[in-house]
Design an enzyme around this catalytic site. Structure first.
Site, PDB file in Angstrom:
ATOM      1  N   ASP A 233      24.461  -3.707  20.866  1.00 59.66           N
ATOM      2  CA  ASP A 233      23.635  -4.558  19.831  1.00 59.66           C
ATOM      3  C   ASP A 233      24.964  -3.772  18.768  1.00 59.66           C
ATOM      4  O   ASP A 233      24.530  -2.903  17.947  1.00 59.66           O
ATOM      5  CB  ASP A 233      22.579  -4.518  19.460  1.00 59.66           C
ATOM      6  CG  ASP A 233      21.967  -5.414  18.454  1.00 59.66           C
ATOM      7  OD1 ASP A 233      22.198  -6.430  18.985  1.00 59.66           O
ATOM      8  OD2 ASP A 233      21.809  -5.127  17.349  1.00 59.66           O
ATOM      9  N   ILE A 234      25.397  -4.705  17.724  1.00 55.10           N
ATOM     10  CA  ILE A 234      26.016  -4.585  16.414  1.00 55.10           C
ATOM     11  C   ILE A 234      24.925  -4.237  15.858  1.00 55.10           C
ATOM     12  O   ILE A 234      24.701  -4.856  15.058  1.00 55.10           O
ATOM     13  CB  ILE A 234      26.866  -5.443  15.664  1.00 55.10           C
ATOM     14  CG1 ILE A 234      28.069  -5.397  16.911  1.00 55.10           C
ATOM     15  CG2 ILE A 234      27.420  -5.473  14.771  1.00 55.10           C
ATOM     16  CD1 ILE A 234      29.021  -6.454  16.480  1.00 55.10           C
ATOM     17  N   ASN A 241      27.111  -9.925   7.761  1.00 53.60           N
ATOM     18  CA  ASN A 241      28.041 -11.645   7.930  1.00 53.60           C
ATOM     19  C   ASN A 241      27.256 -11.778   6.405  1.00 53.60           C
ATOM     20  O   ASN A 241      28.166 -12.527   5.653  1.00 53.60           O
ATOM     21  CB  ASN A 241      27.339 -12.266   8.888  1.00 53.60           C
ATOM     22  CG  ASN A 241      28.291 -12.893   9.835  1.00 53.60           C
ATOM     23  OD1 ASN A 241      28.965 -12.599  10.202  1.00 53.60           O
ATOM     24  ND2 ASN A 241      27.634 -13.585  10.797  1.00 53.60           N
ATOM     25  N   HIS A 246      31.179 -15.381   7.365  1.00 53.25           N
ATOM     26  CA  HIS A 246      31.225 -16.022   8.807  1.00 53.25           C
ATOM     27  C   HIS A 246      32.564 -15.353   9.440  1.00 53.25           C
ATOM     28  O   HIS A 246      32.868 -15.233  10.631  1.00 53.25           O
ATOM     29  CB  HIS A 246      30.754 -16.958   8.874  1.00 53.25           C
ATOM     30  CG  HIS A 246      29.368 -17.137   8.903  1.00 53.25           C
ATOM     31  ND1 HIS A 246      28.226 -16.581   9.666  1.00 53.25           N
ATOM     32  CD2 HIS A 246      28.454 -17.730   7.632  1.00 53.25           C
ATOM     33  CE1 HIS A 246      27.211 -16.964   9.489  1.00 53.25           C
ATOM     34  NE2 HIS A 246      27.111 -17.519   8.216  1.00 53.25           N
ATOM     35  N   ASP A 250      32.748 -13.292  12.650  1.00 57.64           N
ATOM     36  CA  ASP A 250      33.514 -13.431  13.520  1.00 57.64           C
ATOM     37  C   ASP A 250      35.006 -12.464  14.164  1.00 57.64           C
ATOM     38  O   ASP A 250      35.054 -11.775  15.675  1.00 57.64           O
ATOM     39  CB  ASP A 250      34.142 -14.485  13.404  1.00 57.64           C
ATOM     40  CG  ASP A 250      33.749 -15.857  13.877  1.00 57.64           C
ATOM     41  OD1 ASP A 250      32.121 -15.686  14.148  1.00 57.64           O
ATOM     42  OD2 ASP A 250      33.963 -17.241  13.550  1.00 57.64           O
ATOM     43  N   GLU A 283      25.543 -10.785  18.680  1.00 57.21           N
ATOM     44  CA  GLU A 283      25.950  -9.745  18.582  1.00 57.21           C
ATOM     45  C   GLU A 283      25.595  -8.716  19.497  1.00 57.21           C
ATOM     46  O   GLU A 283      26.482  -7.794  19.290  1.00 57.21           O
ATOM     47  CB  GLU A 283      25.637  -8.824  16.160  1.00 57.21           C
ATOM     48  CG  GLU A 283      23.616  -8.413  16.686  1.00 57.21           C
ATOM     49  CD  GLU A 283      23.617  -9.540  16.294  1.00 57.21           C
ATOM     50  OE1 GLU A 283      22.900  -9.440  15.760  1.00 57.21           O
ATOM     51  OE2 GLU A 283      23.534 -10.950  16.752  1.00 57.21           O
TER      52      GLU A 283
END
Length: 375
Positions: A233-234, A241, A246, A250, A283
């Site tokens: 998990d980030i 974000n 966004h 990405d 994420e």
């Protein structure tokens, strides 16, 4: 607000003729219907009323793509009791924040057959949500799913007719038959690859993850071999974000996914056909490691953590580090009849939360593979 239909010499109700297996979304009519999030919902409603074929609205912030809300979701919210009173004189952003859902974004060069496959694989409530087509950087358009399915039907008819003609025409040479079959096989292979990969990061998608884990659970259970699972998990990705936007988010997901794949393959010394990297959620990423001991899995997870951190992707709002980091949880077991793959996922997920609670940017191994009790 402006409405423009970008169409290659055809109307949006009817796809172009002579579509083939190589035809892409760029060959279909797309809608350029963009509004700023500050636009009032009642003005958007007027545009929907004036243009009955519009499948939805592309939302922008200062001209930058934010997302999409479909006609169906817009009308459903506005038609609820007091919906007009609540939203009509408020910015469309207010309605979007409540009604937003996952959207399918595909490049303009995507094959129509692939797009149709991806569209129908969505959940029933999202089945008729329009597709967002990215024609080039920062250029987004809308495409009605019905139009894609009609185009797919034409392609199928053309392909069927063409193959029939080849087989029944005595003048057709063997090389032409082989070329036609080769085209079909290539198209099917590409369709399968795209249907099982995440459109943004190009690693396996959740559907592919579920199918592969089930397959390996059965296979390794018969062999009494170990199966390990890593969940990544980030850390503080929402803050990332919110801070960078966004598009940067990405790009971050793409870099992290690429690095996870490289780290997993590096630890194997070569590209391992058995090891699978998948996008598990927004994420979150998952790594399936067949025939891998807990000790080796921990080493691989630590390799992933270090390599991602060395990317030095700035995240100034992270309380843990000034750059993007990962928290990783993993579990390992020999599949048995009294447990299931859900137990392995639950153990890895438990370890992931332990890593977060312990301060993030670390690897935790869960030694307890407890059976999940059905609700």
């Amino acid at each position: 607000m402006s409405v423009e239909i970008i169409a290659p010499s055809n109307s949006p109700e009817k796809p172009p003729e002579n579509l083939t297996l190589e035809s892409t979304l760029q060959d279909l009519a797309v809608f350029n219907f963009q509004v700023e999030t500050s636009s009032l919902a009642k003005d958007v409603a007027r545009l929907f009323q004036a243009h009955p074929l519009l499948p939805g609205v592309i939302l922008t912030v200062n001209g930058e793509f934010l997302g999409m809300i479909s006609r169906r979701r817009f009308m459903e919210r506005m038609s609820r009791p007091y919906g007009v009173d609540i939203f009509a004189c408020r910015p469309i952003m207010a309605l979007y924040q409540i009604a937003q859902t996952d959207i399918l974004i595909l490049p303009g060069v995507a094959l129509i057959v692939m797009a149709a496959q991806r569209a129908v694989q969505r959940s029933p409530e999202q089945l008729y949500e329009p597709i967002v087509v990215q024609l080039e950087p920062q250029v987004y358009r809308l495409l009605d799913v019905h139009q894609v399915l009609v185009a797919l039907s034409q392609i199928h008819q053309q392909a069927t007719w063409y193959i029939s003609e080849l087989y029944y025409n005595l003048s057709v040479t063997q090389s032409e038959l082989e070329a036609a079959n080769s085209k079909l096989q290539s198209a099917n292979s590409e369709l399968y690859r795209l249907a099982n990969s995440d459109g943004l990061t190009q690693v396996a998608n959740r559907r592919c993850f579920n199918e592969y884990l089930e397959k390996k659970w059965q296979e390794l259970g018969e062999e009494a071999a170990e199966l390990s699972l890593i969940l990544c998990d980030i850390d503080f990705f929402k803050k990332y974000n919110d801070t960078y936007g966004h598009q940067a988010g990405d790009a971050c997901l793409q870099q992290v996914a690429k690095t996870i794949v490289e780290a997993v393959n590096y630890s194997a010394g070569e590209v391992s056909p058995e090891r699978l990297v998948a996008r598990y959620g927004g994420e979150e990423f998952a790594v399936i490691l067949p025939r891998t001991t807990p000790e080796t899995a921990v080493s691989i997870a630590e390799q992933i953590r270090v390599w991602v951190k060395k990317l030095e992707i700035e995240n100034i709002k992270s309380p843990v580090c000034s750059c993007v980091t990962l928290s990783l949880g993993l579990a390992s077991t020999v599949p048995r009849a009294e447990t299931s793959k859900k137990d392995l996922i639950a153990a890895a997920d438990r370890a992931l939360y332990q890593a977060k609670d312990a301060g993030r940017d670390r690897v935790i191994l869960d030694f307890r593979l407890e059976k999940v009790i059905p609700e």
